[in-house]
Design a protein around this motif. Structure first.
Motif, short mmCIF file in Angstrom:
data_model
loop_
_atom_site.label_atom_id
_atom_site.label_comp_id
_atom_site.label_asym_id
_atom_site.label_seq_id
_atom_site.Cartn_x
_atom_site.Cartn_y
_atom_site.Cartn_z
N ARG A 297 -39.82 5.67 -8.41
CA ARG A 297 -40.11 6.65 -7.36
C ARG A 297 -41.26 6.22 -6.46
NH1 ARG A 297 -40.65 12.56 -9.71
NH2 ARG A 297 -41.04 12.90 -7.49
N ALA A 303 -31.59 7.19 -4.01
CA ALA A 303 -31.89 7.91 -2.77
C ALA A 303 -30.62 8.44 -2.14
CB ALA A 303 -32.61 6.98 -1.79
N LYS A 304 -30.74 9.59 -1.51
CA LYS A 304 -29.68 10.13 -0.67
C LYS A 304 -30.00 9.77 0.78
CE LYS A 304 -28.58 14.05 -3.68
NZ LYS A 304 -28.47 15.53 -3.79
N ARG A 305 -29.19 8.94 1.38
CA ARG A 305 -29.46 8.49 2.74
C ARG A 305 -28.16 8.31 3.49
NH1 ARG A 305 -31.67 2.33 1.50
NH2 ARG A 305 -29.73 1.48 0.69
N TYR A 315 -38.27 1.53 -2.22
CA TYR A 315 -39.03 2.64 -1.65
C TYR A 315 -40.21 2.08 -0.86
CZ TYR A 315 -36.78 6.58 -4.06
OH TYR A 315 -35.90 7.55 -4.47
N ASP A 319 -41.69 8.60 -3.25
CA ASP A 319 -40.55 9.44 -2.86
C ASP A 319 -40.12 9.21 -1.41
OD1 ASP A 319 -40.35 10.64 -5.36
OD2 ASP A 319 -41.80 12.20 -4.85
N SER A 320 -40.31 7.98 -0.92
CA SER A 320 -39.93 7.64 0.45
C SER A 320 -39.06 6.39 0.45
CB SER A 320 -41.18 7.43 1.31
OG SER A 320 -40.82 7.07 2.64
N PRO A 321 -37.75 6.55 0.25
CA PRO A 321 -36.87 5.37 0.19
C PRO A 321 -36.71 4.72 1.55
CG PRO A 321 -35.58 7.39 0.10
CD PRO A 321 -37.02 7.81 0.03
N SER A 340 -33.66 3.83 -13.25
CA SER A 340 -33.71 5.02 -12.40
C SER A 340 -32.91 6.17 -13.01
CB SER A 340 -33.15 4.70 -11.00
OG SER A 340 -33.95 3.73 -10.35
#
Length: 470
Positions: A297, A303-305, A315, A319-321, A340
C-alpha cells in the motif's frame, strides 16, 4: 528546491529561446503538469501574449494522415510564432514508438506503413528543430521510467501454471521459517501477528536476517523438495548440487557435470526450468526485493483504475497507485500480487468466484477441506462444502466469508484458478523507450532543471551535471 526553478527560471528560459527558429518544448512529468500548465498559460500567455501549445498523445489515439497533418501544422506554427509546447515525457516517447510500430509490424490490425513513415519523418523534424527544457530532470531521465508497446497476440508466460504454484509454495515456507529467523535476528525481521492459516505482514529489515531466513527455506527445499522438484529420494550429492545452485551465484564445472549425468538423468529440461526459477527467487534477489524494499500500500498493491487489472501495480505514495504503470518482471508481479491478496484478503466478489471455481472442480470437496483446515474460525456447520448455501447471501457474507477471506490456501486457489491464468500473459515482441531517449543528441542542446543532485551519477551519458555556485 523551492527557489523558483519551475515557476520562474523555466518560464524565462522558455521565452528567451522561443525566437521563431526553434521549437521550444517544456517537458514536465504528469504529477507536475497541471501546475506547470497553469503557470505557462498565465505568465506566457496572459502577460507576454505567447501561445502555449499542448500535444496529448498516447497509444489510444487512432492516427490517420489528417491528424498527422494537423500535428505537423501545429508544431510548425508553434515554432514560427515563438510559442511554447508543453508536453509530458510519455507523450514524446509514445509518438516515437507508434511511428516505429506502424512501420515495422502488421500485427496490430491497423498498421499503415505510409502513415508510420510520415510519423517517423515528423519525429525527425522535431528532433532537428526542438529545444528541450526538462523540468525535474532527475525523475524524467530515470531508467525506471519506461514506456512499452506490446506487439502481437497474448500467450501464457513460460512455466505456467507451475511458475506461480512454486512461488506460492516458497512463500508458504518463508512464513513457516520466519519465527525461527526472528529468534536469531530479533531486529532483522518485522512480522505482524496473525491467526493460523493467514500469511502475516512480513518485512526484511536486515540483510543478515533475510539471508538466514532464505537459507533455511533453501535447506528445506534441498531436504524435502518442492512442487516440480522431487528431491527426497535423490542422492545427497544431487541435493547438495541443487542447494548450491539456488543459493550461490556460480557453480563448479565438476558439480555441473555431475548433475547433468546424475542418476536417472535427474537434471532434465523441466527440472532446469524449476532451478532457474528458484535461483532467480533466491540468488537473483526477487524475494529480498519484494520483502525488503517494497511495502504494501506504499510501493505496491491492488488498485481500481481505468485500466483494470487484478495484479499488483506500483504505487506512487501511500494508497496512491500509479494510473498506468506496471511491474515488468513476471516473478516480481507474481510475488507482489500474492502478498497483496494475502494482506488485504479477498473481496466478496472474489470469494464468489472462488466458490464457483470450486464447484466446477472434480476435487472441489478435497480442496474445500484444505480451506477448512487453515480456517480455525470457520463454524463447524460449514466444514463441509455441501453445508455452504451460496444462494443465502446473508449467511455467506456474515458467517462464511469472514473466516476465509485471508486464509492462504483460499487466496492461493483463487490466484491459481482465476487471476494468474487470465492476467499473467506475455507478448512475442515489444517496443520500449526510456527516459534516456529524451537525452538523445540533437542539433540543439537540452537543458534540464532539478532541485537535487542525488542522481547525477546515473544521468544519461550525453548529459552533464552542472552545480550552481553557492
Amino acid at each position: 528546491m523551492g527557489e523558483g526553478k519551475s515557476s520562474v527560471i523555466v518560464q524565462i528560459v522558455a521565452v528567451h529561446l522561443a525566437d521563431g527558429t526553434r521549437l521550444v518544448c517544456v517537458i514536465v512529468a504528469k504529477p507536475q503538469s497541471k501546475q506547470m500548465r497553469h503557470m505557462l498559460v498565465t505568465k506566457l500567455g496572459g502577460l507576454l501574449d505567447r501561445q502555449v501549445h499542448f500535444l496529448p498523445f498516447s497509444r489510444s489515439v487512432i492516427m490517420d494522415h489528417q491528424k498527422l497533418e494537423l500535428i505537423r501544422n501545429m508544431l510548425q506554427s508553434c515554432m514560427t510564432n515563438g510559442g511554447v509546447l508543453m508536453i509530458q515525457p510519455e507523450e514524446v516517447l509514445s509518438f516515437k514508438l507508434m511511428g516505429l510500430e506502424l512501420v515495422g509490424t502488421n500485427t496490430t490490425g491497423r498498421s499503415d506503413a505510409a502513415l508510420g513513415k510520415g510519423m517517423v519523418r515528423l519525429q525527425q523534424y522535431v528532433e532537428d528543430h526542438s529545444r528541450y527544457i526538462i523540468d525535474e530532470s532527475d525523475e524524467n531521465f530515470s531508467v525506471k521510467f519506461e514506456l512499452v508497446y506490446t506487439i502481437g497476440m497474448q500467450k501464457a508466460i513460460d512455466m505456467s501454471p507451475e511458475r506461480w504454484i512454486i512461488i506460492q509454495e516458497v512463500l508458504g515456507l518463508i512464513n513457516s521459517y520466519a519465527s525461527e529467523a526472528m529468534h536469531q535476528h530479533p531486529d532483522g525481521i518485522l512480522r505482524a501477528p496473525g491467526r493460523n492459516g493467514q500469511f502475516p505482514l512480513l518485512r526484511f529489515l536486515r540483510v543478515a536476517a533475510a539471508d538466514s531466513l532464505l537459507q533455511s527455506v533453501a535447506r528445506h527445499i534441498r531436504d524435502k523438495g518442492i512442487h516440480g522438484l522431487a528431491l527426497a529420494h535423490q542422492s545427497s550429492q544431487v541435493r547438495q548440487i541443487v542447494f548450491k545452485y539456488i543459493t550461490q551465484v556460480g557453480m563448479d564445472e565438476d558439480d555441473v557435470r555431475l548433475g547433468e549425468t546424475g542418476r536417472h538423468g535427474f537434471f532434465s529440461d523441466k527440472i532446469r526450468n524449476v532451478l532457474y526459477l528458484l535461483k532467480g527467487l533466491f540468488v537473483g534477489g526477487v524475494l529480498a526485493f519484494a520483502f525488503g524494499q517494497k511495502r504494501w500500500r506504499v510501493n505496491y498493491g491492488i488498485a481500481k483504475r481505468s485500466l483494470p487489472t487484478m495484479l499488483a501495480v506500483p504505487y506512487r505514495a501511500k494508497d496512491s497507485p500509479a494510473p498506468r504503470s506496471e511491474f515488468s518482471h513476471p516473478d516480481i508481479v507474481i510475488v507482489l500480487t500474492c502478498l497483496s491478496h494475502y494482506y488485504g484478503g479477498l473481496s466478496e466478489e472474489a470469494l464468489d468466484t472462488a466458490f464457483e471455481q470450486l464447484g466446477r472442480s472434480d476435487q472441489g470437496s478435497m480442496a474445500y477441506g484444505d480451506w477448512v483446515k487453515e480456517s480455525p474460525s470457520l463454524e463447524q456447520v460449514y466444514h463441509q462444502l455441501a453445508g455452504v448455501n451460496l444462494k443465502d447471501r446473508a449467511q455467506c457474507v456474515a458467517r462464511v466469508y469472514p473466516a476465509l477471506r485471508q486464509t492462504k490456501t483460499v487466496v492461493d486457489f483463487y490466484l491459481r484458478t482465476v487471476v494468474f491464468p487470465q492476467e499473467m500473459v506475455e507478448f512475442p515482441k515489444k517496443l520500449s523507450a526510456s527516459g534516456w531517449d529524451l537525452a538523445r543528441p540533437k542539433r540543439h542542446p537540452i537543458t534540464g532543471f532539478s532541485g537535487t543532485c542525488d542522481s547525477k551519477l546515473v544521468l544519461p551519458i550525453e548529459v552533464e551535471h552542472i552545480d550552481l555556485p553557492e
